[in-house]
Design a protein around this motif. Sequence first.
Motif, PDB file in Angstrom:
ATOM      1  N   ASP A 124      42.382  28.676  38.746  1.00 50.71           N
ATOM      2  CA  ASP A 124      41.559  29.466  38.463  1.00 50.71           C
ATOM      3  C   ASP A 124      41.721  30.147  36.791  1.00 50.71           C
ATOM      4  O   ASP A 124      40.906  30.550  35.874  1.00 50.71           O
ATOM      5  CB  ASP A 124      41.078  30.401  39.594  1.00 50.71           C
TER       6      ASP A 124
ATOM      7  N   ARG B 260      41.596  28.406  33.379  1.00 45.12           N
ATOM      8  CA  ARG B 260      39.309  27.915  33.364  1.00 45.12           C
ATOM      9  C   ARG B 260      39.309  29.144  33.442  1.00 45.12           C
ATOM     10  O   ARG B 260      38.526  29.626  32.392  1.00 45.12           O
ATOM     11  CB  ARG B 260      38.696  27.774  34.693  1.00 45.12           C
TER      12      ARG B 260
ATOM     13  N   GLU C 289      39.843  29.795  29.050  1.00 45.23           N
ATOM     14  CA  GLU C 289      39.678  29.369  28.048  1.00 45.23           C
ATOM     15  C   GLU C 289      37.949  30.233  28.108  1.00 45.23           C
ATOM     16  O   GLU C 289      37.398  29.977  26.672  1.00 45.23           O
ATOM     17  CB  GLU C 289      39.258  27.609  28.992  1.00 45.23           C
ATOM     18  N   LYS C 290      37.951  30.262  29.127  1.00 38.86           N
ATOM     19  CA  LYS C 290      36.479  31.511  28.906  1.00 38.86           C
ATOM     20  C   LYS C 290      36.427  32.445  28.090  1.00 38.86           C
ATOM     21  O   LYS C 290      36.013  33.012  27.771  1.00 38.86           O
ATOM     22  CB  LYS C 290      36.022  31.789  29.990  1.00 38.86           C
TER      23      LYS C 290
ATOM     24  N   ASP D  22      31.426  32.286  35.722  1.00 38.88           N
ATOM     25  CA  ASP D  22      32.876  32.579  35.548  1.00 38.88           C
ATOM     26  C   ASP D  22      33.729  32.641  36.837  1.00 38.88           C
ATOM     27  O   ASP D  22      34.979  32.300  37.000  1.00 38.88           O
ATOM     28  CB  ASP D  22      32.983  33.313  34.709  1.00 38.88           C
TER      29      ASP D  22
END
Lengths: 136, 136
Positions: free
Chosen positions: A89, A92, A95-96, B25
Motif C-alpha cells: 500500500d 502504491r 507512486e501516486k 487511491d
Amino acid sequence: MITGLDHIAIAVPDFDKAIKRFMEDFGLEFEGAEDVEAAQTSTAFFPLPPTSIELVHPLEGRGPIAKYLEKKGGGLHHICFRSDDIEADVARLKEKGYQFLSETPNPGAHDCLTIFIHPKCCDGVLIELNQPPADH
Amino acid sequence: MITGLDHIAIAVPDFDKAIKRFMEDFGLEFEGAEDVEAAQTSTAFFPLPPTSIELVHPLEGRGPIAKYLEKKGGGLHHICFRSDDIEADVARLKEKGYQFLSETPNPGAHDCLTIFIHPKCCDGVLIELNQPPADH
C-alpha cells in the motif's frame, strides 16, 4: 489493500478524565491503556468492533501529541486504515505522489506495523496505515 | 445506549477530488452522495461496515462546513455514535451537564435522527449521536 477502519484517535489534554468520559458518560468498554515509547504517546483503547476509539496523550509531557495539544487544546487527531499488506500500500501510494512521515513502517501500539501519510496530501487529515502482526 | 461508531466525517474543500481520492487511491467503495438541505451540506459515504467515512462539503457554498473550511482548510470534522434510543441518551447526557447544538434531534442523512454535542464538552471534539429509522 485497505480492509477497514482500524481506529480513530482523539488527542486529550486530561487522560484520566477523558477515559472516564468515554466509559461512564458514553458507556463504551475500556480495553486498557498502553504506552508507545517510540511515539512518546500514551494510548487508551475503546473497542467498537471491528474499529475502536483510541485516546492519545503525551507520554511524560513530550512528543508530537504535546505539540498538538499546545496548538489545539484537543481534538480529532488521526484516522487509521487497516492494511493487509502495508508495504504494498505504501509503495502504491508513493507512486501516486503521497508523502509519508517516515521512510518505512514502524512498530506501534498492539504490535502493529504503522506509518503516517503527510496530512498535506489529504486535505489536512492525518491518516495512518497499520498492519496487525501475522498471528493476530 | 451507544451501540457503535456510525461514521467519521471529513470536511473537504474539493468534493469531487476527495471522492476520487478515497475511491481510487485508498480503494474504498463509494456508496453515493446525498445533499442534506437542513444542514446545508453535501455528503458522500464510503462504507466500512459497520461504520463509514462521510465526506462533508458545503451545499451551495454556505453553512457550517463553509465556515469550517474557511478557518481550517479541511480536516476531521466530527465522529458520530449510533444510538438505539437517542432521546434517552440525550436526556442522560444533559443530566451529566452536556450541552447540545440543538434542543432536540433533527432529521439528517439516511433518514436518521441526529443531534450534535457541543465540542466544548468533549475536549474540542464535535460528537454527533444518531439513530437510524425504525425500519432500517
